[in-house]
Write an enzyme that holds these catalytic residues in place. Structure first.
Site, mmCIF file in Angstrom:
data_model
loop_
_atom_site.group_PDB
_atom_site.id
_atom_site.type_symbol
_atom_site.label_atom_id
_atom_site.label_comp_id
_atom_site.label_asym_id
_atom_site.label_seq_id
_atom_site.Cartn_x
_atom_site.Cartn_y
_atom_site.Cartn_z
ATOM 1 C CE LYS A 319 -4.579 -0.705 0.722
ATOM 2 N NZ LYS A 319 -4.692 -1.833 -0.197
ATOM 3 C CE1 TYR A 377 8.926 -8.310 0.512
ATOM 4 C CE2 TYR A 377 9.857 -6.964 -1.256
ATOM 5 C CZ TYR A 377 9.631 -8.201 -0.682
ATOM 6 O OH TYR A 377 10.121 -9.334 -1.289
HETATM 7 P P1 NAI Z 1 5.773 -17.122 -1.362
HETATM 8 O O1 NAI Z 1 4.697 -16.267 -0.796
HETATM 9 O O2 NAI Z 1 5.456 -17.955 -2.549
HETATM 10 O O3 NAI Z 1 6.368 -18.066 -0.223
HETATM 11 C C1 NAI Z 1 6.718 -17.566 1.037
HETATM 12 C C2 NAI Z 1 6.664 -18.681 2.048
HETATM 13 O O4 NAI Z 1 6.984 -18.135 3.326
HETATM 14 C C3 NAI Z 1 5.265 -19.295 2.144
HETATM 15 O O5 NAI Z 1 5.355 -20.693 2.140
HETATM 16 C C4 NAI Z 1 4.755 -18.766 3.463
HETATM 17 O O6 NAI Z 1 3.837 -19.636 4.102
HETATM 18 C C5 NAI Z 1 6.049 -18.625 4.255
HETATM 19 N N1 NAI Z 1 5.871 -17.681 5.371
HETATM 20 C C6 NAI Z 1 5.360 -16.434 5.301
HETATM 21 N N2 NAI Z 1 5.292 -15.915 6.545
HETATM 22 C C7 NAI Z 1 5.761 -16.844 7.396
HETATM 23 C C8 NAI Z 1 5.916 -16.901 8.794
HETATM 24 N N3 NAI Z 1 5.547 -15.879 9.587
HETATM 25 N N4 NAI Z 1 6.427 -18.018 9.360
HETATM 26 C C9 NAI Z 1 6.795 -19.059 8.579
HETATM 27 N N5 NAI Z 1 6.664 -19.082 7.238
HETATM 28 C C10 NAI Z 1 6.148 -17.969 6.649
HETATM 29 O O7 NAI Z 1 6.983 -16.138 -1.626
HETATM 30 P P2 NAI Z 1 8.237 -16.241 -2.613
HETATM 31 O O8 NAI Z 1 7.927 -15.462 -3.812
HETATM 32 O O9 NAI Z 1 8.704 -17.639 -2.733
HETATM 33 O O10 NAI Z 1 9.294 -15.381 -1.766
HETATM 34 C C11 NAI Z 1 10.243 -15.946 -0.897
HETATM 35 C C12 NAI Z 1 11.152 -14.841 -0.403
HETATM 36 O O11 NAI Z 1 11.703 -14.155 -1.521
HETATM 37 C C13 NAI Z 1 10.451 -13.782 0.438
HETATM 38 O O12 NAI Z 1 11.316 -13.362 1.481
HETATM 39 C C14 NAI Z 1 10.225 -12.664 -0.545
HETATM 40 O O13 NAI Z 1 10.131 -11.417 0.107
HETATM 41 C C15 NAI Z 1 11.484 -12.764 -1.392
HETATM 42 N N6 NAI Z 1 11.349 -12.167 -2.710
HETATM 43 C C16 NAI Z 1 10.500 -12.665 -3.656
HETATM 44 C C17 NAI Z 1 10.432 -12.067 -4.900
HETATM 45 C C18 NAI Z 1 9.545 -12.574 -5.992
HETATM 46 O O14 NAI Z 1 9.522 -11.956 -7.064
HETATM 47 N N7 NAI Z 1 8.829 -13.666 -5.826
HETATM 48 C C19 NAI Z 1 11.220 -10.874 -5.225
HETATM 49 C C20 NAI Z 1 12.091 -10.446 -4.161
HETATM 50 C C21 NAI Z 1 12.143 -11.082 -2.962
#
Ligand code: NAI
Length: 471
Positions: A319, A377
């Protein structure tokens, strides 16, 4: 989640239409699961007084690749002397045969000490770029510019960064990458693992990056195996899907026993994902006050400690700041940053990270360049970068390393939730006009985690296909 635009761009009709409309045609990136060793052809040049020719020749030859010498008598002498030091056979390094396609152009610029020396970059790369293969590699090696360095040398070394970042943007349309490896002047032997990574197909979506290499622990180059993490235990948070799942699978491929952590709500998905790779699942909300104690105690009890920790779990609550609720602000800082700090504190207090331990954090390009709608973020991810830089010297004293990956746009559930138009635009905003795959980030994490990467500490490596805008 697939990007149909890429497939369309590679039909005869699509290619013609995109050309007429002046739209980008994303290349097909060559990704490869085979060990990170270079088996292709490289042309290497060095200037007089360079220090990196030996590890370059060593890394190329160790993978079965071949290296040819380019350049004038002095530079060629540096390479020949370095090769002789490595292996008697290497004295027969061939001189370059011009016109043949080449997989890697490598320039050892560590001997450059003045601005006029930068002309060597042009002399080496300009005539050879047409023969760089699709998905090829351009690699520049420089000294780490540090305080106290002779000002003209510092200037020249700093200039290399602008060259590489710009060249990467030009090479992207061919699926080729460009990187700068900065080496401390006593750390050339530790170039081996970074060279293996940037030369390999595992770094397909990493481009325009600067990696700093310092003296690490002693390591045995001969011991490099296809399962470099055999016998190691790796904890990965957010392991049930996306980047976390790809990381768990990749570290397991490399031999590690995986402890995957995810929120209780992910239940069976986590259990199934971990049992598929012989790992175990731990359900925990990492932001809960008791999570660090529970998780670290369990690692000590079940495994006697941990070798690799990957802080991947993260959330977005986008947001503009004016419209953001306090809950949206706080939850992102809690999960993405505070929980990671608390976990590391507990890990180190309990000495649960075993010798030659590795911590790898997942930051974001939003934490480097900023992104509208992501003040929460961006703050959390820039904080992660600060934490990595602050902890690196402390961890080095114990023989550990800590590094971060900063993904750009990666095809996961997180980005699938973006509005379609934003997603389309975000995918095209980098030098290869496409999003990365979770595997691209996972391979970079596996590189940081590898025992050979012992001289790589306190780095932040973007996995973003060299974003067009921002820092
Ligand atoms: P996603 O949303 O597909 O997966 C994130 C995982 O973290 C999920 O399985 C979720 O359940 C788990 N999670 C979230 N909060 C949690 C908590 N409090 N305790 C335990 N597990 C928790 O996200 P994605 O895309 O795989 O991202 C992974 C990392 O990469 C994140 O840190 C994200 O910020 C970072 N990232 C992702 C980008 C993208 O384009 N997908 C770009 C830049 C960074």
């Amino acid at each position: 989640m697939g990007d149909r635009y890429i497939d369309f761009a590679h039909t005869a009709f699509g290619a013609r239409l995109l050309r007429l409309a002046g739209l980008p045609r994303p290349p097909r990136l060559h990704r490869d699961d085979s060990p990170a060793r270079f088996a292709g052809t490289a042309v290497l040049a060095a200037t007089a007084h360079s220090i990196a020719a030996a590890p370059v020749v060593g890394a190329v030859q160790a993978g079965g690749g071949s290296v040819a010498v380019a350049g004038d008598a002095e530079g060629a002498e540096v390479i020949r002397a370095a090769a002789m030091y490595l292996d008697a056979d290497s004295t027969r390094l061939p001189d370059e045969v011009s016109g043949e396609p080449v997989d890697a152009l490598i320039f050892d610029a560590t001997g450059i000490s003045t601005t006029s020396g930068l002309n060597e970059l042009y002399r080496f790369f300009h005539p050879r770029l047409p023969s760089l293969a699709a998905n090829g590699r351009a690699i520049l090696i420089g000294l780490d510019p540090v305080a106290g360095m002779e000002p003209r040398t510092y200037t020249a070394m700093r200039a290399l960064e602008g060259f590489v970042r710009s060249l990467a943007k030009e090479l992207g349309r061919r699926g080729a990458t460009a990187q700068l490896l900065r080496v401390a002047d006593d750390a050339a032997p530790w170039l081996h693992a970074p060279l293996d990574f940037v030369l390999s197909a595992r770094s397909a979506f990493v481009s325009g990056q600067v990696l700093t290499i310092s003296r690490g622990q002693l390591f045995d180059r001969e011991a490099a195996s296809d399962r470099p993490l055999a016998g190691k235990v790796a904890l990965v948070t957010g392991a049930s899907r996306g980047i976390g799942l790809a990381t768990a699978n990749t570290l397991a491929r490399d031999g590690a026993a995986i402890v995957g952590v995810d929120q209780p709500a992910t239940g069976q998905r986590l259990v199934d994902a971990m049992s598929a790779i012989g790992g175990t699942g731990q359900m925990a909300d990492i932001s809960a006050a008791d999570a660090p104690k529970r998780l670290v105690d369990a690692l000590l009890k079940d495994h006697g400690g941990v070798d690799i920790v990957v802080h991947n779990a993260g959330i977005t609550r986008d947001k503009t700041l004016a419209r953001m609720s306090a809950e949206q602000w706080e939850s992102v800082l809690e999960v993405n940053l505070a929980a990671v700090e608390r976990f590391n504190q507990r890990l180190l207090e309990r000495a649960a990270l075993r010798g030659a331990g590795r911590i790898v954090c997942v930051a974001s390009t939003s934490g480097i360049a900023g992104n509208g709608g992501q003040t929460n973020y961006g703050t959390s991810k820039a904080g992660i970068i600060g934490m990595v830089q602050a902890l690196a010297p402390h961890l080095a004293k114990r023989g550990h390393t800590i590094n971060a990956v900063a993904p750009g746009f990666i095809e996961t559930d997180m980005t699938a939730a973006m509005p379609a138009l934003n997603r389309f635009v975000a995918r095209r905003m980098n030098a290869v006009s496409q999003g990365g795959l979770p595997q691209d980030v996972a391979e970079t994490i596996a590189f940081f985690a590898s025992p050979m990467a012992t001289g790589v500490n306190g780095n932040v490596l973007r996995v973003c296909g060299q974003n067009i805008i921002g820092a």
